[in-house]
Design a protein around this motif. Structure first.
Motif, mmCIF file in Angstrom:
data_model
loop_
_atom_site.group_PDB
_atom_site.id
_atom_site.type_symbol
_atom_site.label_atom_id
_atom_site.label_comp_id
_atom_site.label_asym_id
_atom_site.label_seq_id
_atom_site.Cartn_x
_atom_site.Cartn_y
_atom_site.Cartn_z
ATOM 1 N N ASP A 75 50.615 -12.569 -45.651
ATOM 2 C CA ASP A 75 51.335 -12.185 -46.873
ATOM 3 C C ASP A 75 50.592 -11.122 -47.671
ATOM 4 O O ASP A 75 50.794 -11.024 -48.885
ATOM 5 N N CYS A 76 49.743 -10.329 -47.007
ATOM 6 C CA CYS A 76 48.964 -9.296 -47.698
ATOM 7 C C CYS A 76 48.246 -9.874 -48.920
ATOM 8 O O CYS A 76 48.531 -9.502 -50.069
ATOM 9 N N PRO A 77 47.321 -10.798 -48.719
ATOM 10 C CA PRO A 77 46.629 -11.421 -49.849
ATOM 11 C C PRO A 77 45.706 -10.431 -50.553
ATOM 12 O O PRO A 77 45.420 -9.335 -50.030
ATOM 13 N N ASP A 78 45.239 -10.804 -51.719
ATOM 14 C CA ASP A 78 44.282 -9.949 -52.425
ATOM 15 C C ASP A 78 43.029 -9.749 -51.584
ATOM 16 O O ASP A 78 42.494 -8.645 -51.492
ATOM 17 N N ILE A 79 42.532 -10.839 -50.991
ATOM 18 C CA ILE A 79 41.345 -10.793 -50.135
ATOM 19 C C ILE A 79 41.697 -11.418 -48.788
ATOM 20 O O ILE A 79 42.203 -12.540 -48.730
ATOM 21 N N THR A 92 46.687 -0.594 -49.824
ATOM 22 C CA THR A 92 45.514 -0.876 -50.664
ATOM 23 C C THR A 92 45.619 -2.204 -51.407
ATOM 24 O O THR A 92 44.738 -2.540 -52.195
ATOM 25 N N SER A 93 46.689 -2.950 -51.177
ATOM 26 C CA SER A 93 46.852 -4.216 -51.905
ATOM 27 C C SER A 93 45.893 -5.295 -51.405
ATOM 28 O O SER A 93 45.676 -6.288 -52.092
ATOM 29 N N THR A 94 45.349 -5.120 -50.218
ATOM 30 C CA THR A 94 44.441 -6.113 -49.630
ATOM 31 C C THR A 94 43.068 -5.507 -49.413
ATOM 32 O O THR A 94 42.946 -4.388 -48.901
ATOM 33 N N LYS A 95 42.043 -6.233 -49.807
ATOM 34 C CA LYS A 95 40.654 -5.879 -49.504
ATOM 35 C C LYS A 95 40.113 -6.900 -48.504
ATOM 36 O O LYS A 95 40.623 -8.009 -48.398
ATOM 37 N N ASP A 102 35.783 1.591 -49.275
ATOM 38 C CA ASP A 102 36.584 1.189 -50.427
ATOM 39 C C ASP A 102 37.479 -0.011 -50.108
ATOM 40 O O ASP A 102 37.875 -0.753 -51.009
ATOM 41 N N ASP A 103 37.808 -0.187 -48.831
ATOM 42 C CA ASP A 103 38.662 -1.301 -48.425
ATOM 43 C C ASP A 103 37.876 -2.579 -48.186
ATOM 44 O O ASP A 103 38.466 -3.652 -48.042
ATOM 45 N N ILE A 104 36.562 -2.481 -48.103
ATOM 46 C CA ILE A 104 35.724 -3.635 -47.794
ATOM 47 C C ILE A 104 35.150 -4.202 -49.084
ATOM 48 O O ILE A 104 34.417 -3.519 -49.804
ATOM 49 N N ALA A 105 35.488 -5.448 -49.373
ATOM 50 C CA ALA A 105 34.992 -6.092 -50.597
ATOM 51 C C ALA A 105 33.622 -6.716 -50.393
ATOM 52 O O ALA A 105 32.856 -6.858 -51.350
ATOM 53 N N GLY A 106 33.293 -7.098 -49.175
ATOM 54 C CA GLY A 106 32.002 -7.713 -48.916
ATOM 55 C C GLY A 106 31.797 -7.943 -47.432
ATOM 56 O O GLY A 106 32.756 -7.982 -46.654
ATOM 57 N N VAL A 107 30.537 -8.069 -47.043
ATOM 58 C CA VAL A 107 30.168 -8.327 -45.650
ATOM 59 C C VAL A 107 29.141 -9.446 -45.648
ATOM 60 O O VAL A 107 28.109 -9.350 -46.324
ATOM 61 N N ALA A 108 29.402 -10.515 -44.916
ATOM 62 C CA ALA A 108 28.491 -11.653 -44.829
ATOM 63 C C ALA A 108 28.044 -11.823 -43.381
ATOM 64 O O ALA A 108 28.880 -12.013 -42.495
ATOM 65 N N LEU A 109 26.726 -11.753 -43.156
ATOM 66 C CA LEU A 109 26.150 -11.855 -41.816
ATOM 67 C C LEU A 109 25.277 -13.103 -41.753
ATOM 68 O O LEU A 109 24.242 -13.176 -42.416
ATOM 69 N N ARG A 152 31.453 -19.619 -52.860
ATOM 70 C CA ARG A 152 31.446 -19.158 -54.248
ATOM 71 C C ARG A 152 31.421 -17.639 -54.321
ATOM 72 O O ARG A 152 32.100 -17.035 -55.167
ATOM 73 N N TRP A 153 30.645 -17.022 -53.441
ATOM 74 C CA TRP A 153 30.543 -15.561 -53.449
ATOM 75 C C TRP A 153 31.896 -14.917 -53.140
ATOM 76 O O TRP A 153 32.339 -14.003 -53.846
ATOM 77 N N ILE A 154 32.571 -15.394 -52.107
ATOM 78 C CA ILE A 154 33.873 -14.827 -51.746
ATOM 79 C C ILE A 154 34.909 -15.119 -52.813
ATOM 80 O O ILE A 154 35.753 -14.270 -53.140
ATOM 81 N N THR A 155 34.861 -16.312 -53.396
ATOM 82 C CA THR A 155 35.809 -16.653 -54.450
ATOM 83 C C THR A 155 35.624 -15.760 -55.666
ATOM 84 O O THR A 155 36.601 -15.326 -56.288
ATOM 85 N N ASP A 156 34.393 -15.460 -56.011
ATOM 86 C CA ASP A 156 34.138 -14.533 -57.117
ATOM 87 C C ASP A 156 34.712 -13.154 -56.806
ATOM 88 O O ASP A 156 35.285 -12.490 -57.673
ATOM 89 N N ILE A 157 34.549 -12.711 -55.558
ATOM 90 C CA ILE A 157 35.115 -11.422 -55.152
ATOM 91 C C ILE A 157 36.627 -11.451 -55.287
ATOM 92 O O ILE A 157 37.246 -10.489 -55.779
ATOM 93 N N ALA A 158 37.250 -12.562 -54.861
ATOM 94 C CA ALA A 158 38.706 -12.673 -54.945
ATOM 95 C C ALA A 158 39.183 -12.656 -56.389
ATOM 96 O O ALA A 158 40.214 -12.048 -56.711
ATOM 97 N N ARG A 159 38.445 -13.295 -57.272
ATOM 98 C CA ARG A 159 38.828 -13.309 -58.692
ATOM 99 C C ARG A 159 38.749 -11.908 -59.279
ATOM 100 O O ARG A 159 39.604 -11.498 -60.070
ATOM 101 N N GLU A 160 37.707 -11.173 -58.912
ATOM 102 C CA GLU A 160 37.571 -9.813 -59.416
ATOM 103 C C GLU A 160 38.685 -8.911 -58.900
ATOM 104 O O GLU A 160 39.162 -8.027 -59.601
#
Length: 492
Positions: A77-81, A175-178, A210-217, A422-430
């Motif tokens: 559904d093309c989510p925010d994140i 651009t609606s989804t990061k 610009d399309d990448i909100a975060g990377v977790a390794l 928590r980190w991803i949720t904070d990104i989603a809220r922003e």
């Protein structure tokens, strides 16, 4: 029973079939109580098993065809994140459904300990978060009879599939989804390679930083030595495949590593010399137990290919003799065939002949001088290999590689998976709309009018900061046992 020739007699076959069917029916009966409590009960489905009880039982073990999509997953559904998650080895298949939560093995789908709870944390906000699992072979090349993809083939498939999935989603959602890229173990290697690529792209690229909100390794075999572990000081070592600093370009500030001490995948000694080369060679081989000749043939072919490409590089690069690049550096690079750009053909027989003639003739002095200089540093390059058994890498490495996930709740620890949630949720809220402002309670008006509604906090269980971080990361046998609530070894 089986005959002396090893073939199944008709009576034995019938007995086996009956036993299998009886076992399946017994499993359905034994699971009746627990499944009925977990699944909706309807007049047409008294056990809550769905249309096909046997298929539902198989799904429990990841052997059925039912797709188990989490209700909080808005991937389509093309989510925010959108979390693009790629799991570790033996934990995926090339034809895996990207939204299927069914574990392939009892201990598999580790990244599901991040994706599903992140969806739960944002359940009050439909469309905020979605996730997909990257389908890829995730094999080591080890099989009993039929060959399976090698380690490098698996990494290459995972990297290619993940790139394509993001490209296609960007085309569909704009651009609606990061995107948050999440990789564990082998999956982290694929994500790390993609991060290097995307970080170097121009802003006009179809998919850019610009399309990448975060990377977790998580447990990354290419983690640069000494990098932080989720914004806290990390172990001093680095990935056992490479601990050299890398240029992530415009993605540098968006990358987070999770690495536990003695997890040799991401916290290995620095000077391991030929070990990464050996792993690159083995990573291109098939280990088929019933066809050992295939392993021997693969070893010969890979070794010849590495030697040919190394000699060709030395021959074609006039500045190699005076450069800081070593023969081992070249061999490491040419033995890695996982990158899409690694499709250049091997040197032709004529090129090999010319290179050998040059090495034994006009270039002999150059080759000898280069090798003599490298021999002096060989001991230093391999000086840390003894640490692999002098320190508890062998005893703790595998365990530490598995302890990133909250599979042992209620033991007072703040697991890496919980920090990532928590980190991803904070990104989603922003990324999404600003969360509602919590207004103070207002007493009713004198004329009896209703007071304004007070909006409660957003998913406080996940978004609230953790308790005071008094725990330490286990780094010895005793600390690991204590962190799991297990008694120490006898005599300790």
């Amino acid at each position: 029973m089986e005959s002396r020739t090893g073939r199944m007699s008709p009576g034995g076959a019938a007995t086996r079939v009956f036993a299998v069917c009886a076992t399946a029916l017994l499993a359905v009966t034994v699971l009746q109580t627990s499944v009925a409590a977990a699944a909706p009960i309807t007049p047409s489905d008294p056990l809550g098993l769905g249309d096909d009880p046997v298929e539902s039982v198989l799904d429990t073990f990841g052997l059925g065809n039912k797709v188990d999509q989490d209700p909080n997953n808005y991937a389509y559904d093309c989510p925010d994140i959108l979390i693009v998650a790629i799991t570790g080895a033996t934990d995926s298949e090339s034809d895996r459904n990207p939204v299927d939560e069914v574990d392939r093995l009892p201990w598999s789908n580790w990244v599901g300990n991040v994706t599903v709870p992140t969806g739960e944390a944002n359940a009050e906000y439909p469309g905020r978060v979605g996730w997909v699992y990257v389908p890829y072979a995730s094999e080591y090349g080890v099989a009993v009879a039929d060959p399976v993809p090698t380690y490098q083939e698996s990494v290459r498939e995972g990297l290619s599939t993940m790139t394509r999935m993001i490209d296609e989603n960007k085309t569909a959602c704009g651009t609606s989804t990061k995107y948050v890229l999440l990789g564990y173990s082998v999956g982290a290697e694929a994500v790390e390679r993609l991060a290097v690529d995307i970080g170097s792209r121009p802003s006009t690229a179809h998919v850019s930083s610009d399309d990448i909100a975060g990377v977790a390794l998580v447990g990354d075999p290419y983690r640069p030595a000494g990098t932080a572990s989720l914004d806290k000081p990390g172990p001093p070592g680095g990935g056992f495949m490479s601990s050299e600093p890398k240029d992530y370009g415009t993605l540098t500030d968006k990358i987070r590593w999770a690495c536990r001490p003695m997890d040799i995948a991401c916290d290995a000694p620095e000077n391991l010399g030929v070990l990464p080369l050996a792993l690159n060679v083995f990573g291109r081989m098939h280990f088929t137990l019933l066809d050992p000749a295939r392993t021997v043939t693969d070893f010969a072919a890979v070794s010849s290919d590495v030697a040919a490409r190394t000699i060709a590089h030395v021959f074609s690069d006039p500045g190699f003799a005076t450069s800081d690049e070593s023969v081992l550096d070249v061999m490491l690079r040419v033995s890695d065939r996982t990158e899409p750009t690694a499709d250049e053909p091997a040197p032709s027989p004529q090129e090999m002949f010319d290179a050998a003639q040059w090495a034994m003739g006009p270039g002999r002095s150059v080759v000898e001088a280069k090798l003599a200089a490298e021999a002096k540093g060989f001991a230093a390059d391999n000086a840390d290999i003894p640490q692999l058994w002098e320190k508890p890498y062998i005893e703790l490495g595998f365990l530490q590689h598995l302890y990133y996930w909250d599979n042992f709740p209620d033991n007072g620890r703040d697991w890496e998976s919980e920090k990532l949630i928590r980190w991803i949720t904070d990104i989603a809220r922003e990324k999404s709309e600003k969360p509602p402002v919590i207004e103070p309670a207002v007493p009713p008006a004198a004329d009896g009018a209703e007071a304004p509604r007070v909006i409660p906090p957003v998913a406080p269980g996940y978004l609230a900061p953790p308790a005071a971080p008094t725990e330490t990361v286990p780094s010895t046998w005793e600390e690991v046992l204590k962190s799991l609530g297990l008694p120490p070894e006898p005599g300790k």
